[in-house]
Design an enzyme around this catalytic site. Sequence first.
Site, PDB file in Angstrom:
ATOM      1  N   HIS A 155     -20.532  27.451   9.388  1.00 22.52           N
ATOM      2  CA  HIS A 155     -19.697  27.632   8.098  1.00 22.52           C
ATOM      3  C   HIS A 155     -20.474  28.177   6.858  1.00 22.52           C
ATOM      4  CE1 HIS A 155     -17.552  24.846  10.520  1.00 22.52           C
ATOM      5  NE2 HIS A 155     -18.161  24.002  10.446  1.00 22.52           N
ATOM      6  N   GLU A 158     -15.792  32.452   3.410  1.00 22.37           N
ATOM      7  CA  GLU A 158     -15.814  30.917   3.131  1.00 22.37           C
ATOM      8  C   GLU A 158     -15.145  31.119   1.814  1.00 22.37           C
ATOM      9  OE1 GLU A 158     -16.671  28.876   5.329  1.00 22.37           O
ATOM     10  OE2 GLU A 158     -17.708  30.051   6.752  1.00 22.37           O
ATOM     11  N   ASP A 187     -16.122  37.455   7.857  1.00 21.33           N
ATOM     12  CA  ASP A 187     -15.739  35.759   7.935  1.00 21.33           C
ATOM     13  C   ASP A 187     -15.945  35.668   6.269  1.00 21.33           C
ATOM     14  OD1 ASP A 187     -15.744  33.087   9.258  1.00 21.33           O
ATOM     15  OD2 ASP A 187     -17.138  32.877   7.650  1.00 21.33           O
ATOM     16  N   ASP A 196     -21.679  32.734  10.737  1.00 22.13           N
ATOM     17  CA  ASP A 196     -20.363  32.600  11.463  1.00 22.13           C
ATOM     18  C   ASP A 196     -19.829  34.172  11.933  1.00 22.13           C
ATOM     19  OD1 ASP A 196     -20.314  29.974  11.298  1.00 22.13           O
ATOM     20  OD2 ASP A 196     -18.547  29.834  10.093  1.00 22.13           O
TER      21      ASP A 196
END
Length: 210
Positions: free
Chosen positions: A180, A24, A22, A185
């Site tokens: 988030h 961000e 994941d 996540d």
Amino acid sequence: MTDDFKSPIAARFRGYLPVVVDVETGGFNSQTDALLEVAATCLDMDESGFLCPAHSLFFRVEPFAGANIEQAALDFTGIRLGHPLRMAVDEEHALNEIFRSVRKAVKSTGCKRAILVGHNSHFDLSFVNAAVLRCAIKRNPFHPFSSFDTATLAGLAYGQTVLAKACEAAGIAFDKEQAHSARYDTEKTAELFCAVVNRWKELGGWLDGE
């Protein structure tokens, strides 16, 4: 361990090791927008053929020079770039550490390559690939374009495509206050992927040795 050793997980996914990733970011454009966090969770499989999360790595990442960062993205993720405890590293260091761990897992399981698992996996893979090119990293263990998408799999298995709702449908605890974050996540996506794969096996959709 012999050179031709293959673990159950290698046989299950045609020689590919699923690794949940994941990211961000500072926006939606992998070519121009900053990579701000990245996490990866390797998976393992027991002798009965059931999948489970193994170990995870997580890094906060310094934006590359000239990177675009949208304020809306920071508001959405809650990332505070100037926080004194953020302890970010450059993206080359973060990816090299993750790739080193993934290559070790690929070798130890007898797999031939890693394949990225993500929730809307094309997004995560595009940012990883863009950072690989920026940093001129030569030993990327991931397949360059194939991936497993848990949004699609959860839509099939549970009728839900949003991560929080899919986890709820799968009976996986999900704290929206922690969402988030790449670390959180990734771990929840790993649990969701394992739940789908294991449920398919329980229903008779996968037989060992096929």
